[in-house]
Motif scaffolding. Structure first.
Motif, mmCIF file in Angstrom:
data_model
loop_
_atom_site.group_PDB
_atom_site.id
_atom_site.type_symbol
_atom_site.label_atom_id
_atom_site.label_comp_id
_atom_site.label_asym_id
_atom_site.label_seq_id
_atom_site.Cartn_x
_atom_site.Cartn_y
_atom_site.Cartn_z
ATOM 1 N N MET A 40 84.375 31.830 22.496
ATOM 2 C CA MET A 40 83.293 30.940 22.866
ATOM 3 C C MET A 40 83.704 29.508 22.494
ATOM 4 S SD MET A 40 79.323 30.944 21.601
ATOM 5 C CE MET A 40 78.896 32.470 22.381
ATOM 6 N N ASP A 41 83.695 28.628 23.474
ATOM 7 C CA ASP A 41 84.093 27.250 23.201
ATOM 8 C C ASP A 41 82.884 26.401 22.818
ATOM 9 O OD1 ASP A 41 82.882 27.121 25.673
ATOM 10 O OD2 ASP A 41 84.335 25.724 26.524
ATOM 11 N N LEU A 42 83.134 25.173 22.539
ATOM 12 C CA LEU A 42 82.103 24.262 22.057
ATOM 13 C C LEU A 42 80.981 24.071 23.077
ATOM 14 C CD1 LEU A 42 81.181 22.361 19.814
ATOM 15 C CD2 LEU A 42 82.497 20.561 20.914
ATOM 16 N N GLN A 43 81.319 23.971 24.356
ATOM 17 C CA GLN A 43 80.292 23.789 25.394
ATOM 18 C C GLN A 43 79.310 24.958 25.405
ATOM 19 O OE1 GLN A 43 79.348 21.417 27.217
ATOM 20 N NE2 GLN A 43 81.051 19.986 27.317
ATOM 21 N N GLN A 51 78.597 26.987 22.923
ATOM 22 C CA GLN A 51 77.788 26.936 21.707
ATOM 23 C C GLN A 51 76.672 25.902 21.830
ATOM 24 O OE1 GLN A 51 80.483 26.206 18.485
ATOM 25 N NE2 GLN A 51 81.419 28.240 18.603
ATOM 26 N N LEU A 52 76.992 24.762 22.393
ATOM 27 C CA LEU A 52 75.977 23.719 22.572
ATOM 28 C C LEU A 52 74.896 24.157 23.559
ATOM 29 C CD1 LEU A 52 78.213 20.522 22.616
ATOM 30 C CD2 LEU A 52 76.590 21.201 20.857
ATOM 31 N N LYS A 53 75.288 24.892 24.603
ATOM 32 C CA LYS A 53 74.306 25.374 25.570
ATOM 33 C C LYS A 53 73.344 26.371 24.931
ATOM 34 C CE LYS A 53 77.087 24.578 29.667
ATOM 35 N NZ LYS A 53 77.861 25.177 30.751
ATOM 36 N N HIS A 99 68.775 21.198 27.583
ATOM 37 C CA HIS A 99 69.547 19.976 27.820
ATOM 38 C C HIS A 99 70.532 20.183 28.966
ATOM 39 C CE1 HIS A 99 71.420 16.161 26.865
ATOM 40 N NE2 HIS A 99 72.601 16.750 26.893
ATOM 41 N N GLU A 100 70.615 19.197 29.848
ATOM 42 C CA GLU A 100 71.572 19.259 30.951
ATOM 43 C C GLU A 100 72.825 18.496 30.556
ATOM 44 O OE1 GLU A 100 69.921 17.996 34.620
ATOM 45 O OE2 GLU A 100 68.085 19.150 34.315
ATOM 46 N N PHE A 101 73.917 19.206 30.472
ATOM 47 C CA PHE A 101 75.180 18.598 30.084
ATOM 48 C C PHE A 101 75.850 17.997 31.307
ATOM 49 C CE2 PHE A 101 74.383 21.712 26.781
ATOM 50 C CZ PHE A 101 74.645 20.974 25.642
#
Length: 111
Positions: A1-4, A6-8, A14-16
């Protein structure tokens, strides 16, 4: 699992946005008609030798960018004061070559 991912999970609402890749093109500097004066002072600032660049007619931001580029390519220190670039050490020939590569006309002053 990458950082993106985890943030999602942490911020599902939130829309990245995809980050834009900054182009590696150099900011074009103001090229002038009159040459930049490049001189060397043996007993310059505080008794240490310095190379001084004067007579640049562009904006202060361009002057700082030019100084930063010269300092990073030569691996030396320096500063920008009163529309002049002060580079620590005797680097007249190398600085003149760098400026000519960028399209500037350069005038050597002194020995």
């Amino acid at each position: 699992m990458d950082l993106q991912d985890q943030l999602k999970k942490l911020f599902p609402e939130h829309e990245f946005q995809e980050e834009e890749q900054q182009s590696s093109e150099e900011h074009s500097l103001f090229l002038q008609d009159e040459p930049i004066v490049c001189k060397y002072e043996k007993k310059g600032r505080n008794g240490k030798p310095v190379t001084i660049l004067e007579n640049y007619n562009g904006s202060d931001e361009d002057l700082k960018m030019l100084a930063k580029d010269i300092k990073s390519k030569l691996g030396v220190g320096g500063s920008v004061k009163d529309d002049t670039i002060v580079i620590q050490g005797n680097f007249r020939d190398k600085i003149m070559e760098l400026l000519k590569e960028k399209g500037f006309s350069v005038k050597r002053v002194g020995g």
